[in-house]
Design an enzyme around this catalytic site. Structure first.
Site, PDB file in Angstrom:
ATOM      1  N   MET A  32      64.208 -14.443  10.648  1.00 46.01           N
ATOM      2  CA  MET A  32      65.132 -13.299  10.762  1.00 46.01           C
ATOM      3  C   MET A  32      64.340 -11.991  10.592  1.00 46.01           C
ATOM      4  SD  MET A  32      68.745 -14.532   9.219  1.00 46.01           S
ATOM      5  CE  MET A  32      68.402 -14.306   7.498  1.00 46.01           C
TER       6      MET A  32
ATOM      7  N   GLU B 117      53.879 -12.991   4.150  1.00 47.41           N
ATOM      8  CA  GLU B 117      52.867 -14.068   4.179  1.00 47.41           C
ATOM      9  C   GLU B 117      53.501 -15.460   4.318  1.00 47.41           C
ATOM     10  OE1 GLU B 117      49.474 -14.617   4.261  1.00 47.41           O
ATOM     11  OE2 GLU B 117      49.497 -12.535   4.890  1.00 47.41           O
ATOM     12  N   GLY B 118      54.708 -15.633   3.752  1.00 51.03           N
ATOM     13  CA  GLY B 118      55.387 -16.928   3.862  1.00 51.03           C
ATOM     14  C   GLY B 118      55.603 -17.283   5.332  1.00 51.03           C
ATOM     15  N   HIS B 119      56.144 -16.317   6.107  1.00 54.36           N
ATOM     16  CA  HIS B 119      56.357 -16.561   7.542  1.00 54.36           C
ATOM     17  C   HIS B 119      55.014 -16.790   8.249  1.00 54.36           C
ATOM     18  CE1 HIS B 119      59.959 -13.924   6.610  1.00 54.36           C
ATOM     19  NE2 HIS B 119      60.532 -14.982   7.158  1.00 54.36           N
TER      20      HIS B 119
ATOM     21  N   GLN C 296      75.488 -16.615   9.729  1.00 52.45           N
ATOM     22  CA  GLN C 296      75.131 -17.260   8.468  1.00 52.45           C
ATOM     23  C   GLN C 296      75.311 -16.361   7.249  1.00 52.45           C
ATOM     24  OE1 GLN C 296      70.976 -17.899   9.988  1.00 52.45           O
ATOM     25  NE2 GLN C 296      70.404 -17.571   7.863  1.00 52.45           N
TER      26      GLN C 296
ATOM     27  N   MET D   2      57.667 -15.908  -2.060  1.00 51.08           N
ATOM     28  CA  MET D   2      57.818 -14.814  -1.096  1.00 51.08           C
ATOM     29  C   MET D   2      59.148 -14.917  -0.386  1.00 51.08           C
ATOM     30  SD  MET D   2      54.269 -13.769   0.442  1.00 51.08           S
ATOM     31  CE  MET D   2      52.882 -13.480  -0.641  1.00 51.08           C
ATOM     32  N   SER D   3      59.807 -13.768  -0.223  1.00 45.80           N
ATOM     33  CA  SER D   3      61.112 -13.721   0.435  1.00 45.80           C
ATOM     34  C   SER D   3      61.305 -12.324   0.982  1.00 45.80           C
ATOM     35  CB  SER D   3      62.205 -14.017  -0.606  1.00 45.80           C
ATOM     36  OG  SER D   3      63.458 -13.584  -0.123  1.00 45.80           O
TER      37      SER D   3
HETATM   38  O1  PAF Z   1      65.403 -19.259   7.312  1.00 52.25           O
HETATM   39  C1  PAF Z   1      65.773 -18.342   8.071  1.00 52.25           C
HETATM   40  O2  PAF Z   1      65.151 -17.274   8.175  1.00 52.25           O
HETATM   41  C2  PAF Z   1      67.049 -18.522   8.872  1.00 52.25           C
HETATM   42  O3  PAF Z   1      68.000 -19.239   8.160  1.00 52.25           O
HETATM   43  C3  PAF Z   1      66.809 -19.152  10.258  1.00 52.25           C
HETATM   44  C4  PAF Z   1      66.272 -20.566  10.129  1.00 52.25           C
HETATM   45  C5  PAF Z   1      65.837 -18.301  11.035  1.00 52.25           C
HETATM   46  C6  PAF Z   1      68.117 -19.224  11.028  1.00 52.25           C
HETATM   47  O4  PAF Z   1      68.677 -17.972  11.248  1.00 52.25           O
END
Ligand code: PAF
Length: 279
Positions: free
Chosen positions: A29, A34-36, A60, A183-184
């Protein structure tokens, strides 16, 4: 790095990918950290082509959640991905993803009865629905998810298995800040004081894991000890020990030994933070 905002554009690109190439996919999203990037690196090691999606999925978010204020930093995200030599980025608008009102909803039951599923009604239906859409658009061979969102990972693995998707769901280890905080994208909401409190989450989980491995304390004894020591003034959404595969809560008097996940969600400042450790 190719950037696609329209499904049609991606379809043209996909036609040119030869069938023997492994396409790795990292759905995000945005507000990348760094996590991504660790997911991207995992994908690059295991795939021939790596793609990332950036889409803040309204389905969501609950009505009182942070959809409107969710951090956005497209330029910076694209730069980070370019530096990682990502092959393509898919950044659709909401209109592109949801041109009409959705009448279809994908639900994985049971596994969402506890933890975040119980606290954020509808959240995982929104996740599974958008992930299926993204899978159908991107058509990857492998998809990479962070184990910080352990319930999400477990649900998506089950969904892919139940529905016979030919996609490997790969869970990648949690990446932490120097002080241990997972990380978030939501860490951006924390003030310096919040950060100090938030760093206790990892300390408490580690201590919980030691108590599990080295003592015969029951779940309730362990959690009570940690709550008193680390979270006296913190609003806890949940904090407990669960079966790591089925995600049901252990009984208060159970002595955890194996196949467990100790996990919690904590409101700190403006953020709701989750973290876990597994045995
Ligand atoms: O983990 C996330 O960032 C979201 O839940 C995802 C998997 C991209 C779905 O929108």
């Amino acid at each position: 790095m190719k950037i696609f905002r329209k499904i049609k554009e991606y379809n043209e690109y996909f036609k040119g990918i030869s069938k023997d190439k492994i396409v790795g996919f990292v759905p995000t999203m945005g507000a990348l950290h760094e996590g991504h990037l660790s997911l991207v690196r995992c994908s690059k090691k295991q795939s021939n082509i790596t793609g990332v999606s950036i889409f803040i999925n309204p389905l969501q978010f609950g009505p009182s959640e942070d959809l409107d204020s969710y951090p956005k930093q497209e330029k910076q995200d694209l730069k980070l991905l370019e530096n990682e030599n990502v092959d393509f980025v898919f950044i659709p608008s909401s209109k592109e993803m949801y041109p009409e009102k959705m009448l279809t909803n994908v639900k994985v039951s049971k596994l969402q009865d506890n933890l975040c599923g119980a606290k954020r009604p509808g959240h995982f239906d929104g996740v599974t629905t958008v992930v299926i859409k993204l899978f159908n658009i991107i058509r990857p061979d492998k998809a990479f998810f962070g184990l910080k969102d352990f319930q999400q990972y477990t649900i998506l693995k089950k969904m892919v298995n139940d529905l016979n998707f030919h996609i490997d769901i790969i869970g990648c280890e949690i990446i932490r800040e120097k002080d241990g905080l997972a990380m978030s994208s939501r860490n951006k909401y924390l003030t310096e004081d919040d950060r100090k409190i938030a760093s206790n989450i990892n300390i408490a989980l580690k201590e919980g894991m030691e108590l599990i491995k080295e003592t015969n304390y029951s779940v309730k004894e362990i959690i009570d000890k940690l709550k008193t020591k680390y979270f006296k003034d913190v609003r806890i959404d949940y904090f407990w020990v669960y079966d790591r595969y089925k995600l049901f809560p252990l009984q208060e008097g159970d002595i955890p030994v194996k196949d467990i996940v100790i996990t919690g969600a904590f409101f700190i400042g403006k953020a709701r933070l989750i973290d876990n450790m597994r045995l």
